[in-house]
Enzyme design. Structure first.
Site, mmCIF file in Angstrom:
data_model
loop_
_atom_site.group_PDB
_atom_site.id
_atom_site.type_symbol
_atom_site.label_atom_id
_atom_site.label_comp_id
_atom_site.label_asym_id
_atom_site.label_seq_id
_atom_site.Cartn_x
_atom_site.Cartn_y
_atom_site.Cartn_z
ATOM 1 N N ASN A 92 -10.619 -3.190 -5.999
ATOM 2 C CA ASN A 92 -9.798 -2.231 -6.754
ATOM 3 C C ASN A 92 -10.362 -1.926 -8.151
ATOM 4 O OD1 ASN A 92 -6.609 -3.334 -5.349
ATOM 5 N ND2 ASN A 92 -7.841 -1.551 -4.817
ATOM 6 N N ASP A 117 0.827 -1.204 0.000
ATOM 7 C CA ASP A 117 0.000 0.000 0.000
ATOM 8 C C ASP A 117 0.863 1.257 0.000
ATOM 9 O OD1 ASP A 117 -2.299 1.462 0.032
ATOM 10 O OD2 ASP A 117 -2.700 1.172 2.159
HETATM 11 C C1 FPP Z 1 -1.904 0.115 -3.367
HETATM 12 O O1 FPP Z 1 -1.424 1.419 -3.362
HETATM 13 C C2 FPP Z 1 -1.479 -0.559 -4.558
HETATM 14 C C3 FPP Z 1 -2.287 -1.171 -5.483
HETATM 15 C C4 FPP Z 1 -3.745 -1.238 -5.400
HETATM 16 C C5 FPP Z 1 -1.701 -1.812 -6.654
HETATM 17 C C6 FPP Z 1 -0.476 -2.570 -6.312
HETATM 18 C C7 FPP Z 1 0.084 -3.139 -7.489
HETATM 19 C C8 FPP Z 1 1.392 -3.211 -7.719
HETATM 20 C C9 FPP Z 1 2.447 -2.710 -6.831
HETATM 21 C C10 FPP Z 1 1.823 -3.910 -8.871
HETATM 22 C C11 FPP Z 1 2.316 -5.226 -8.365
HETATM 23 C C12 FPP Z 1 2.659 -6.057 -9.438
HETATM 24 C C13 FPP Z 1 3.271 -7.215 -9.241
HETATM 25 C C14 FPP Z 1 3.583 -8.040 -10.380
HETATM 26 C C15 FPP Z 1 3.607 -7.704 -7.907
HETATM 27 P P1 FPP Z 1 -2.465 2.600 -3.516
HETATM 28 O O2 FPP Z 1 -2.604 2.910 -4.952
HETATM 29 O O3 FPP Z 1 -3.727 2.253 -2.814
HETATM 30 O O4 FPP Z 1 -1.730 3.750 -2.798
HETATM 31 P P2 FPP Z 1 -2.406 4.966 -2.041
HETATM 32 O O5 FPP Z 1 -3.123 4.374 -0.867
HETATM 33 O O6 FPP Z 1 -1.229 5.801 -1.642
HETATM 34 O O7 FPP Z 1 -3.318 5.648 -3.011
#
Ligand code: FPP
Length: 243
Positions: A64, A16
């Site tokens: 998501n 996250d």
């Molecule tokens: C959460 O951060 C992240 C996600 C919903 C997507 C995570 C996906 C990746 C890191 C790609 C992973 C890929 C592989 C192959 C492992 P957020 O967007 O909710 O962050 P925020 O809370 O700061 O908005």
């Protein structure tokens, strides 16, 4: 000499804070996800040197899909690229001994694009014999949905006369989850300051130790994993018993 510190067999990680990481740098959110993939690779490479048997990463939840379509598309594109990259680095990955598995509702006809599903199945097949460390990547994953699907399958078998409802055990249900056959997570890590599980490994985390931190996922370093494992080593796990 001090006592050897216990290393968790299975660690779950909620990746996250990618969006906030990007925002703080004045970059589009997708740059944060890209940096999140780099952190994922860094932590896999480090955890295997510690002797961790299994890592489960929360990459994309059933919730998501509510994000703006451009962001969802960008994340799917990252999955594609990551899978292609792993395929290109096949020999290096062979050496690392990672068994890659994707967990979640990944049926044909679901919301995950066909070509991504195909690449996922190929990656799983190619690494299925590797035994050094299992890397689970949760995509279109929801803990409640996982439990519901397992319960439905058990209900069906009861109706078909194969099982007796009263005789069902916790093992029967656990055996129907995506993590069947793996040890339950000992430690769950959530960076970025949120203090919740967000539908991640709900059944499996019954006795997991939880570790929270304000670090944003793209900034997560091997030293942070060390800190989480050191804290874990100081916890007394009683599993409902007394010491
Ligand atoms: C959460 O951060 C992240 C996600 C919903 C997507 C995570 C996906 C990746 C890191 C790609 C992973 C890929 C592989 C192959 C492992 P957020 O967007 O909710 O962050 P925020 O809370 O700061 O908005």
């Amino acid at each position: 000499m001090g006592e050897a510190k216990p290393v968790p067999r299975h660690i779950g990680i909620i990746m996250d804070g990618n969006g906030r990481w990007a925002k703080r740098r004045g970059l589009p959110r997708t740059f944060g996800h890209r940096a999140g993939v780099e952190a994922f690779e860094r932590i896999c490479d480090y955890a295997v040197t510690l002797g961790v048997e299994c890592l489960t990463f929360y990459a994309f939840s059933t919730e998501n899909w509510r994000r703006p379509p451009e962001e969802v598309q960008a994340i799917m594109e990252l999955f594609r690229r990551q899978l292609d990259e792993m395929e290109r680095r096949k020999e290096e990955n062979e050496r690392k001994g990672f068994r890659i598995q994707y967990i979640g509702a990944l049926d044909e006809g679901g919301p995950v694009p066909q070509d991504v599903l195909r690449k996922i199945r190929q990656m799983e097949a190619e690494t299925s014999a590797k035994t050094r460390m299992v890397v689970n990547i949760a995509v279109n994953y929801g803990g409640q949905q996982e439990i519901l699907a397992a319960a439905r399958r058990l209900a069906r078998r009861c109706l078909d006369g194969e099982l007796e409802p009263e005789a069902l055990t916790e093992e029967d249900l656990a055996g129907g989850l995506y993590t069947a056959g793996l040890p339950a997570p000992d430690l769950i890590i959530r960076p970025s300051g949120e203090l919740r599980l967000s539908n991640f490994l709900l059944w499996q985390s019954a006795y997991a130790e939880l570790w929270f931190s304000d670090i944003l996922w793209p900034d997560f370093q091997p030293a942070d994993l060390d800190a989480a494992i050191a804290d874990y080593g100081r916890r007394q796990r009683r599993f409902g018993d007394i010491l």
